[in-house]
Design a protein around this motif. Structure first.
Motif, mmCIF file in Angstrom:
data_model
loop_
_atom_site.group_PDB
_atom_site.id
_atom_site.type_symbol
_atom_site.label_atom_id
_atom_site.label_comp_id
_atom_site.label_asym_id
_atom_site.label_seq_id
_atom_site.Cartn_x
_atom_site.Cartn_y
_atom_site.Cartn_z
ATOM 1 N N GLU A 9 0.812 -1.216 0.000
ATOM 2 C CA GLU A 9 0.000 0.000 0.000
ATOM 3 C C GLU A 9 0.848 1.271 0.000
ATOM 4 O OE1 GLU A 9 -3.207 0.464 -0.308
ATOM 5 O OE2 GLU A 9 -4.385 -0.983 0.823
ATOM 6 N N GLY A 10 2.023 1.218 0.628
ATOM 7 C CA GLY A 10 2.844 2.412 0.750
ATOM 8 C C GLY A 10 3.328 2.976 -0.569
ATOM 9 N N VAL A 11 3.399 2.128 -1.605
ATOM 10 C CA VAL A 11 3.880 2.599 -2.906
ATOM 11 C C VAL A 11 2.963 3.679 -3.460
ATOM 12 C CG1 VAL A 11 4.364 1.931 -5.296
ATOM 13 C CG2 VAL A 11 5.056 0.438 -3.416
ATOM 14 N N LYS A 12 1.665 3.492 -3.331
ATOM 15 C CA LYS A 12 0.713 4.510 -3.790
ATOM 16 C C LYS A 12 0.468 5.562 -2.708
ATOM 17 C CE LYS A 12 -1.671 1.722 -7.260
ATOM 18 N NZ LYS A 12 -2.959 1.158 -7.716
ATOM 19 N N SER A 13 0.439 5.116 -1.457
ATOM 20 C CA SER A 13 0.123 6.045 -0.377
ATOM 21 C C SER A 13 1.193 7.108 -0.181
ATOM 22 C CB SER A 13 -0.080 5.279 0.936
ATOM 23 O OG SER A 13 -1.282 4.559 0.912
ATOM 24 N N CYS A 14 2.446 6.795 -0.520
ATOM 25 C CA CYS A 14 3.500 7.793 -0.299
ATOM 26 C C CYS A 14 3.205 9.083 -1.054
ATOM 27 C CB CYS A 14 4.876 7.239 -0.670
ATOM 28 S SG CYS A 14 5.116 6.814 -2.403
ATOM 29 N N THR A 15 2.621 8.966 -2.236
ATOM 30 C CA THR A 15 2.308 10.154 -3.032
ATOM 31 C C THR A 15 1.144 10.932 -2.432
ATOM 32 O OG1 THR A 15 3.109 9.048 -5.020
ATOM 33 C CG2 THR A 15 1.689 10.970 -5.335
ATOM 34 N N SER A 16 0.093 10.215 -2.029
ATOM 35 C CA SER A 16 -1.072 10.909 -1.472
ATOM 36 C C SER A 16 -0.790 11.455 -0.072
ATOM 37 C CB SER A 16 -2.301 9.993 -1.471
ATOM 38 O OG SER A 16 -2.013 8.738 -0.920
ATOM 39 N N VAL A 17 -0.010 10.721 0.730
ATOM 40 C CA VAL A 17 0.367 11.233 2.052
ATOM 41 C C VAL A 17 1.226 12.480 1.902
ATOM 42 C CG1 VAL A 17 1.738 10.766 4.125
ATOM 43 C CG2 VAL A 17 0.174 9.020 3.253
ATOM 44 N N ARG A 18 2.145 12.438 0.966
ATOM 45 C CA ARG A 18 3.013 13.601 0.696
ATOM 46 C C ARG A 18 2.183 14.820 0.299
ATOM 47 N NH1 ARG A 18 5.787 14.679 -4.636
ATOM 48 N NH2 ARG A 18 7.734 15.796 -4.246
#
Length: 332
Positions: free
Chosen positions: A282-291
């Motif tokens: 999940e972190g692969v996509k979430s890193c962009t949205s969290v950023r």
């Protein structure tokens, strides 16, 4: 008897369905693929996600979400965060008006930057008091094997939280209740990103000092963002924050940690994805949205930014580490 549907038959959905069944809840799991539903319902196993684990005979399975949702007290949403909206749009007309909606998904939606409880409310029209989230150090394999673990169930309606708590409490699974939905969701979404960073560091051969530093500074990032959104710092110091972060950053059972290690060893994003047999990090996509979410609140998250650059802008792990070490020195 409490009746529940678990919508999603991946590792965590299956493990949580097992917890519910072991707790005496009448539970049906929905699987997208017929062969998965058949394996669960007839052979009491899910070999693609939890090989070797024997599932309770009472656990039912179906490929028809309407069958799973019929007359349930609560619906457990156990699909990846970035596919939650699309799935909910096809399920919403069959969800009862009083049904409690429990999210297992951990992420921030791309584009909208919504937390999962917000997505659920927007798509279904459910009042936020009907929406709960579950988060904590919950590695699916260990829980499916009956190893002791704890979790947090957060819901603005404490009565609903208590009902879910009773429905999933077993001798090996201890649920706590909380009202801080924001804190639980931010902790759950961000820990996957920090776990990628820990994996990357391990993949290039760095040791425990580095990993401990990433976990600690990652927690500082998570708390900064959580507080900016209205979370309680105590939530992020508990099971849904520190607990989930440590487990996800440290265990070889963590998809995000393992995925990060592969990137650290020089594998491409595509080859690392293939090696996880299609299971989502999940972190692969979430890193962009969290950023992006952090930027919208003017919150500094350098580790998250570095992970995004490695995953989506072609930066090497070595360069990302150099970028982090090159930041100005300052008080902790």
């Amino acid at each position: 008897m409490t009746k529940a549907a678990v919508l999603g038959a991946g590792s965590w959905g299956t493990a949580f369905a097992k917890v519910l069944a072991d707790a005496g809840t009448d539970v049906t799991i929905w699987a997208r693929r017929a062969e998965v539903a058949q394996a669960i319902g007839e052979r009491h196993q899910n070999p693609g996600y939890l090989p070797g684990v024997v599932l309770p005979a009472s656990l039912k399975a179906t490929t028809d979400h309407r069958v799973a949702l019929d007359g349930v007290d609560f619906a457990v949403l156990a699909v990846p965060s970035q596919s939650l909206r699309a799935n909910l749009e096809s399920w919403r007309d069959d969800i009862g008006s009083g049904t409690t909606l429990l999210s297992l998904a951990k992420g921030i939606e791309s584009g909208t930057l919504m937390r999962m409880s917000q997505v659920i409310g927007q798509v279904t029209g459910a009042d936020q008091h009907r929406v709960a989230v579950l988060s904590g150090p919950n590695l699916a394999r260990e829980i499916a094997e009956g190893q002791p673990a704890a979790t947090v169930i957060a819901c603005p309606d404490s009565t609903r939280a208590l009902e879910i708590q009773k429905a999933c409490a077993t001798g090996y699974f201890r649920p706590y209740t909380n009202t801080d939905v924001i804190g639980c969701e931010i902790g759950g979404a961000c820990k996957n990103v920090i776990a990628l960073a820990c994996g990357m560091a391990a993949g290039v051969g760095l040791g425990e000092n580095t990993v401990a530093t990433i976990i600690t500074r990652g927690l500082a990032e998570i708390i900064r963002l959580g507080v900016a959104l209205g979370a309680m710092p105590t939530t992020l110091a508990g099971l849904a924050g520190v607990g989930d972060l440590v487990a996800t950053c440290s265990s070889p059972l963590s998809r995000n940690r393992t995925f990060g290690e592969r990137l650290g060893r020089g594998e491409s994003l595509e080859s690392a994805q293939e090696a996880t047999h299609g299971q989502v990090a999940e972190g692969v996509k979430s890193c962009t949205s969290v950023r992006a979410l952090a930027a919208s609140y003017d919150v500094e998250m350098p580790l998250t930014d570095a992970v995004h650059r490695v995953c989506h802008e072609g930066m090497s792990v070595h360069d990302a580490i150099g970028l982090l070490l090159g930041r100005r020195i300052k008080p902790e």
